[in-house]
Write a protein that holds these residues in place. Structure first.
Motif, mmCIF file in Angstrom:
data_model
loop_
_atom_site.group_PDB
_atom_site.id
_atom_site.type_symbol
_atom_site.label_atom_id
_atom_site.label_comp_id
_atom_site.label_asym_id
_atom_site.label_seq_id
_atom_site.Cartn_x
_atom_site.Cartn_y
_atom_site.Cartn_z
ATOM 1 N N LEU A 159 -77.575 113.706 66.494
ATOM 2 C CA LEU A 159 -77.817 115.018 66.707
ATOM 3 C C LEU A 159 -77.048 115.786 65.422
ATOM 4 O O LEU A 159 -75.848 115.601 65.182
ATOM 5 C CB LEU A 159 -77.072 115.770 67.965
ATOM 6 C CG LEU A 159 -77.120 117.180 68.347
ATOM 7 C CD1 LEU A 159 -78.601 117.558 68.211
ATOM 8 C CD2 LEU A 159 -76.273 117.558 69.624
ATOM 9 N N LEU A 160 -78.031 116.726 64.867
ATOM 10 C CA LEU A 160 -77.448 117.566 63.821
ATOM 11 C C LEU A 160 -77.768 118.921 64.107
ATOM 12 O O LEU A 160 -78.788 119.231 64.568
ATOM 13 C CB LEU A 160 -78.431 117.102 62.551
ATOM 14 C CG LEU A 160 -77.993 117.900 61.362
ATOM 15 C CD1 LEU A 160 -76.497 117.667 60.856
ATOM 16 C CD2 LEU A 160 -78.877 117.422 60.127
ATOM 17 N N TRP A 161 -76.673 119.691 64.197
ATOM 18 C CA TRP A 161 -76.543 121.068 64.555
ATOM 19 C C TRP A 161 -77.150 121.816 63.076
ATOM 20 O O TRP A 161 -76.362 121.973 62.279
ATOM 21 C CB TRP A 161 -75.335 121.629 65.022
ATOM 22 C CG TRP A 161 -74.995 122.941 65.216
ATOM 23 C CD1 TRP A 161 -74.403 123.762 64.614
ATOM 24 C CD2 TRP A 161 -75.650 123.777 66.503
ATOM 25 N NE1 TRP A 161 -74.285 124.994 65.371
ATOM 26 C CE2 TRP A 161 -75.172 124.833 66.355
ATOM 27 C CE3 TRP A 161 -76.288 123.099 67.832
ATOM 28 C CZ2 TRP A 161 -75.435 125.973 67.371
ATOM 29 C CZ3 TRP A 161 -76.500 124.319 68.576
ATOM 30 C CH2 TRP A 161 -75.940 125.620 68.516
ATOM 31 N N LEU A 162 -78.042 122.829 63.374
ATOM 32 C CA LEU A 162 -78.794 123.394 62.096
ATOM 33 C C LEU A 162 -78.777 124.900 62.342
ATOM 34 O O LEU A 162 -79.298 125.252 63.522
ATOM 35 C CB LEU A 162 -79.847 122.721 61.607
ATOM 36 C CG LEU A 162 -79.982 121.361 61.070
ATOM 37 C CD1 LEU A 162 -81.249 120.565 60.789
ATOM 38 C CD2 LEU A 162 -79.186 121.529 59.807
ATOM 39 N N PRO A 163 -78.882 125.799 61.322
ATOM 40 C CA PRO A 163 -79.226 127.100 61.494
ATOM 41 C C PRO A 163 -80.681 127.258 61.242
ATOM 42 O O PRO A 163 -81.173 126.471 60.547
ATOM 43 C CB PRO A 163 -78.310 127.819 60.390
ATOM 44 C CG PRO A 163 -78.008 126.720 59.505
ATOM 45 C CD PRO A 163 -77.817 125.392 60.219
ATOM 46 N N GLY A 164 -81.284 128.074 61.931
ATOM 47 C CA GLY A 164 -82.628 128.335 61.541
ATOM 48 C C GLY A 164 -82.679 130.013 61.481
ATOM 49 O O GLY A 164 -82.023 130.742 61.912
ATOM 50 N N SER A 216 -79.666 129.679 70.739
ATOM 51 C CA SER A 216 -79.378 128.345 70.501
ATOM 52 C C SER A 216 -80.658 127.742 71.353
ATOM 53 O O SER A 216 -80.827 127.870 72.443
ATOM 54 C CB SER A 216 -78.113 127.849 70.879
ATOM 55 O OG SER A 216 -78.220 126.417 71.029
ATOM 56 N N GLU A 217 -81.392 126.731 70.754
ATOM 57 C CA GLU A 217 -82.561 126.125 71.198
ATOM 58 C C GLU A 217 -82.124 124.792 71.840
ATOM 59 O O GLU A 217 -81.190 124.332 71.360
ATOM 60 C CB GLU A 217 -83.612 125.932 70.371
ATOM 61 C CG GLU A 217 -84.093 127.210 69.742
ATOM 62 C CD GLU A 217 -85.140 127.119 68.472
ATOM 63 O OE1 GLU A 217 -85.091 126.249 68.051
ATOM 64 O OE2 GLU A 217 -85.138 128.264 67.694
ATOM 65 N N CYS A 253 -82.229 117.045 66.420
ATOM 66 C CA CYS A 253 -81.750 118.235 65.969
ATOM 67 C C CYS A 253 -81.580 119.565 66.949
ATOM 68 O O CYS A 253 -82.234 119.422 67.704
ATOM 69 C CB CYS A 253 -82.783 119.134 64.643
ATOM 70 S SG CYS A 253 -82.724 117.988 63.144
ATOM 71 N N GLN A 254 -80.558 120.307 66.790
ATOM 72 C CA GLN A 254 -80.547 121.460 67.522
ATOM 73 C C GLN A 254 -80.243 122.562 66.594
ATOM 74 O O GLN A 254 -79.497 122.661 65.796
ATOM 75 C CB GLN A 254 -79.323 121.501 68.797
ATOM 76 C CG GLN A 254 -79.347 122.602 69.623
ATOM 77 C CD GLN A 254 -78.638 122.378 70.666
ATOM 78 O OE1 GLN A 254 -77.747 121.382 70.749
ATOM 79 N NE2 GLN A 254 -78.602 123.224 71.560
ATOM 80 N N PHE A 255 -81.370 123.641 66.840
ATOM 81 C CA PHE A 255 -81.096 124.883 65.896
ATOM 82 C C PHE A 255 -80.532 126.129 66.810
ATOM 83 O O PHE A 255 -80.693 126.240 67.891
ATOM 84 C CB PHE A 255 -82.689 125.260 65.481
ATOM 85 C CG PHE A 255 -83.145 124.068 64.844
ATOM 86 C CD1 PHE A 255 -83.174 124.325 63.331
ATOM 87 C CD2 PHE A 255 -83.891 123.242 65.019
ATOM 88 C CE1 PHE A 255 -83.711 123.169 62.607
ATOM 89 C CE2 PHE A 255 -84.680 122.248 64.572
ATOM 90 C CZ PHE A 255 -84.251 122.121 63.024
ATOM 91 N N MET A 256 -79.584 126.672 65.725
ATOM 92 C CA MET A 256 -79.218 128.059 66.117
ATOM 93 C C MET A 256 -80.002 129.023 65.488
ATOM 94 O O MET A 256 -80.069 129.167 64.266
ATOM 95 C CB MET A 256 -77.752 128.451 65.667
ATOM 96 C CG MET A 256 -77.387 129.839 66.018
ATOM 97 S SD MET A 256 -77.271 130.286 67.703
ATOM 98 C CE MET A 256 -75.791 129.514 68.194
ATOM 99 N N ASP A 257 -81.285 129.739 65.996
ATOM 100 C CA ASP A 257 -82.124 130.589 65.438
ATOM 101 C C ASP A 257 -81.610 132.043 65.325
ATOM 102 O O ASP A 257 -81.267 132.538 66.481
ATOM 103 C CB ASP A 257 -83.330 130.760 66.227
ATOM 104 C CG ASP A 257 -84.319 131.479 65.601
ATOM 105 O OD1 ASP A 257 -84.892 131.571 64.321
ATOM 106 O OD2 ASP A 257 -84.940 132.429 66.217
ATOM 107 N N VAL A 258 -81.667 132.558 64.333
ATOM 108 C CA VAL A 258 -81.207 134.184 64.129
ATOM 109 C C VAL A 258 -82.658 134.806 63.610
ATOM 110 O O VAL A 258 -83.244 134.344 62.522
ATOM 111 C CB VAL A 258 -80.290 134.421 62.884
ATOM 112 C CG1 VAL A 258 -80.201 135.960 62.665
ATOM 113 C CG2 VAL A 258 -78.986 133.763 63.313
ATOM 114 N N SER A 298 -90.356 132.262 79.502
ATOM 115 C CA SER A 298 -90.335 130.546 79.444
ATOM 116 C C SER A 298 -89.480 130.394 78.421
ATOM 117 O O SER A 298 -89.311 131.006 77.530
ATOM 118 C CB SER A 298 -91.770 130.098 79.375
ATOM 119 O OG SER A 298 -92.273 130.588 78.383
ATOM 120 N N GLU A 299 -88.977 129.243 78.229
ATOM 121 C CA GLU A 299 -88.185 128.674 77.278
ATOM 122 C C GLU A 299 -89.072 128.407 75.929
ATOM 123 O O GLU A 299 -90.329 127.756 76.237
ATOM 124 C CB GLU A 299 -87.524 127.472 77.506
ATOM 125 C CG GLU A 299 -86.467 127.604 78.611
ATOM 126 C CD GLU A 299 -85.042 128.325 78.090
ATOM 127 O OE1 GLU A 299 -84.669 128.404 76.855
ATOM 128 O OE2 GLU A 299 -84.751 129.354 78.699
#
Length: 172
Positions: A18-23, A85-86, A97-102, A162-163
């Motif tokens: 798992l890699l935590w990434l900004p988006g 956070s997705e 990956c898990q993205f934190m979307d702004v 919905s997600e």
């Protein structure tokens, strides 16, 4: 979207873990209140424009850069629309990956919409009542960008219908 070199470098150390990434996602409107969309190479579907910040890059800078790189349209960010956070996504190559979307609402200030890189098959402006088929990820962001309200934070009050799906990335 191609995987940035700095992420490839990280992957050599951590493998597929798992890699935590900004988006950053840009919902771009023109003076006629049409929205700018790109038809993605990786999924074949239409979506809003977005990408991963370069190290040290601010979200607004990322939005401006990504929109120009993908569509040749110049924008100015107006406000933060959504922070979310997705759910983690696993890619065909095994990367997780898990993205934190702004998500930022942006206004077009110049340029002509065209395919400007190898990430899009087509780009174009669409009236809100004539959108092509879009996934929940794009629809949620467009809906939130049209609202005059404050920034929407997942888990803080109203829940989306919905997600949304995580953005497509060719492995990150």
């Amino acid at each position: 979207m191609p995987t940035p070199d700095f992420i490839r470098d990280i992957r050599t150390s951590i493998g597929n873990r798992l890699l935590w990434l900004p988006g950053v996602t840009a919902v771009v409107f023109d003076d006629a209140d049409r929205v700018l969309l790109g038809k993605r190479v990786d999924t074949g579907g239409w979506s809003v424009i977005g990408g991963i910040p370069e190290p040290g890059e601010q979200p607004a800078e990322t939005a401006v850069r990504e929109v120009y790189e993908e569509t040749a349209v110049r924008v100015v960010p107006e406000r933060v629309v959504l922070v979310e956070s997705e759910v983690p996504v696993r890619y065909p190559n095994g990367d997780i990956c898990q993205f934190m979307d702004v998500t930022l609402r942006c206004r077009a200030i110049g340029g002509e919409a065209k395919v400007n890189d190898d990430e899009s098959l087509e780009v174009g402006w669409f009236a809100l009542d004539a959108l092509p088929e879009l996934d929940d990820y794009a629809l949620t962001r467009i809906k939130r960008a049209m609202e005059p309200g404050p920034t929407w934070f997942h888990g803080m009050g109203e829940q989306p219908e919905s997600e949304p799906e995580a953005p497509g990335v060719a492995g990150a």
